[in-house]
Write a protein that holds these residues in place. Sequence first.
Motif, PDB file in Angstrom:
ATOM      1  N   THR A 204      -0.206  27.232 -13.794  1.00 34.58           N
ATOM      2  CA  THR A 204      -1.483  26.724 -13.291  1.00 34.58           C
ATOM      3  C   THR A 204      -2.125  27.696 -12.306  1.00 34.58           C
ATOM      4  O   THR A 204      -1.523  28.701 -11.905  1.00 34.58           O
ATOM      5  CB  THR A 204      -1.273  25.385 -12.571  1.00 34.58           C
ATOM      6  OG1 THR A 204      -0.465  25.614 -11.391  1.00 34.58           O
ATOM      7  CG2 THR A 204      -0.596  24.373 -13.475  1.00 34.58           C
ATOM      8  N   LEU A 205      -3.336  27.366 -11.891  1.00 38.62           N
ATOM      9  CA  LEU A 205      -4.010  28.146 -10.852  1.00 38.62           C
ATOM     10  C   LEU A 205      -3.184  28.134  -9.572  1.00 38.62           C
ATOM     11  O   LEU A 205      -3.044  29.168  -8.907  1.00 38.62           O
ATOM     12  CB  LEU A 205      -5.411  27.582 -10.586  1.00 38.62           C
ATOM     13  CG  LEU A 205      -6.188  28.229  -9.436  1.00 38.62           C
ATOM     14  CD1 LEU A 205      -6.376  29.725  -9.661  1.00 38.62           C
ATOM     15  CD2 LEU A 205      -7.541  27.536  -9.262  1.00 38.62           C
ATOM     16  N   LEU A 206      -2.617  26.977  -9.234  1.00 39.30           N
ATOM     17  CA  LEU A 206      -1.766  26.890  -8.045  1.00 39.30           C
ATOM     18  C   LEU A 206      -0.564  27.828  -8.178  1.00 39.30           C
ATOM     19  O   LEU A 206      -0.188  28.495  -7.214  1.00 39.30           O
ATOM     20  CB  LEU A 206      -1.295  25.449  -7.825  1.00 39.30           C
ATOM     21  CG  LEU A 206      -0.327  25.243  -6.641  1.00 39.30           C
ATOM     22  CD1 LEU A 206      -0.989  25.627  -5.322  1.00 39.30           C
ATOM     23  CD2 LEU A 206       0.160  23.791  -6.596  1.00 39.30           C
ATOM     24  N   ASP A 207       0.036  27.881  -9.352  1.00 36.17           N
ATOM     25  CA  ASP A 207       1.153  28.799  -9.576  1.00 36.17           C
ATOM     26  C   ASP A 207       0.735  30.242  -9.324  1.00 36.17           C
ATOM     27  O   ASP A 207       1.470  31.027  -8.718  1.00 36.17           O
ATOM     28  CB  ASP A 207       1.692  28.660 -11.008  1.00 36.17           C
ATOM     29  CG  ASP A 207       2.462  27.361 -11.221  1.00 36.17           C
ATOM     30  OD1 ASP A 207       3.299  27.026 -10.374  1.00 36.17           O
ATOM     31  OD2 ASP A 207       2.223  26.697 -12.243  1.00 36.17           O
ATOM     32  N   ASN A 208      -0.463  30.608  -9.803  1.00 36.01           N
ATOM     33  CA  ASN A 208      -0.975  31.956  -9.579  1.00 36.01           C
ATOM     34  C   ASN A 208      -1.139  32.249  -8.093  1.00 36.01           C
ATOM     35  O   ASN A 208      -0.730  33.316  -7.613  1.00 36.01           O
ATOM     36  CB  ASN A 208      -2.333  32.128 -10.276  1.00 36.01           C
ATOM     37  CG  ASN A 208      -2.204  32.649 -11.694  1.00 36.01           C
ATOM     38  OD1 ASN A 208      -1.675  33.730 -11.919  1.00 36.01           O
ATOM     39  ND2 ASN A 208      -2.671  31.870 -12.651  1.00 36.01           N
TER      40      ASN A 208
END
Length: 313
Positions: A204-208
Amino acid sequence: MRKLNMLFITITIILLISCENKDVEKEESNKEEFFYTFHHPSTSQKFNIINVYKLYENYEQALKQKSDASSFTIFNQKVLNPIYNACYKGGEHFRDTIQPPKDLKEINNTISSIDEKQLNNSIKEALIESSNYLPSEKTTNVCVFPVEGGEYAESAYTTGSGKISLFYRENYDVESLKALIAHEYHHSIYTEKFWNKEVSNNWTLLDNLVAEGKAVMFEKIVYPDITWTPIRYNTNTEIYWKELIQPNLYKKNDANLARQILLGGNGIPYDFGYSEGYKIVKSYLELNPNLTAEEWTALSAKEIFENGDYMNN
């Protein structure tokens, strides 16, 4: 007659083996010209620096010869094929190989600006220092590519576990590059230990944000006196967060959105996502100061974000 046949076969086999050995020796000799191999003095962890820029002269010379082959074909033959296994093969994040240069004069200026010994020593120090915090049993390769000034937005890229590409521009500060190598080494270790198909499919964007935040945190732990990634404050974070990040925080595999937020542009501050990712990780570690680099590297982005104090800062 049978004895003569056997003697002929034996001699033929010996000659074939001899030729094969000479070919291997020649390949290893050529490899030594652009491979610099060393080991961690305590753990014997192995590292290779692949100075790909040394192969560009072969490419330039081949271009001058009469040939029907395209520049891409020649570049593949002279530059990419000799280093493909070390720099690209099996890379979990492999996207594409580097492309032939558009401006050979600029590339040659970049190559001429490289102090091989100084650059090798800086990369070597960074890898050894980084592996003191996050050791590995796997060989780590750093491939040094010369690039034109505006050709690559990235300064480096981790193609996969044990495979780091450094995009060298003319007159880089090799001292500062130590922090960059530490940053990419963290990505390499994370990939080696935690990347799999399930993680990839649900990225996800959060993971990035947190992955880059971890890498920035790591570079600043290994090299606290070197600033490679700037941390930005007072940049209208609340506006960007509310309008762009928060609605897409758990959106999966949107590389364009992640790139826009990480790198900045179109009104978003330069390297905005790296800076905010670092703040997310920092807020968690301030509440959990006794965690080692190995321990916090293993934590999920959701754990770090939801149990940190980023939103209150």
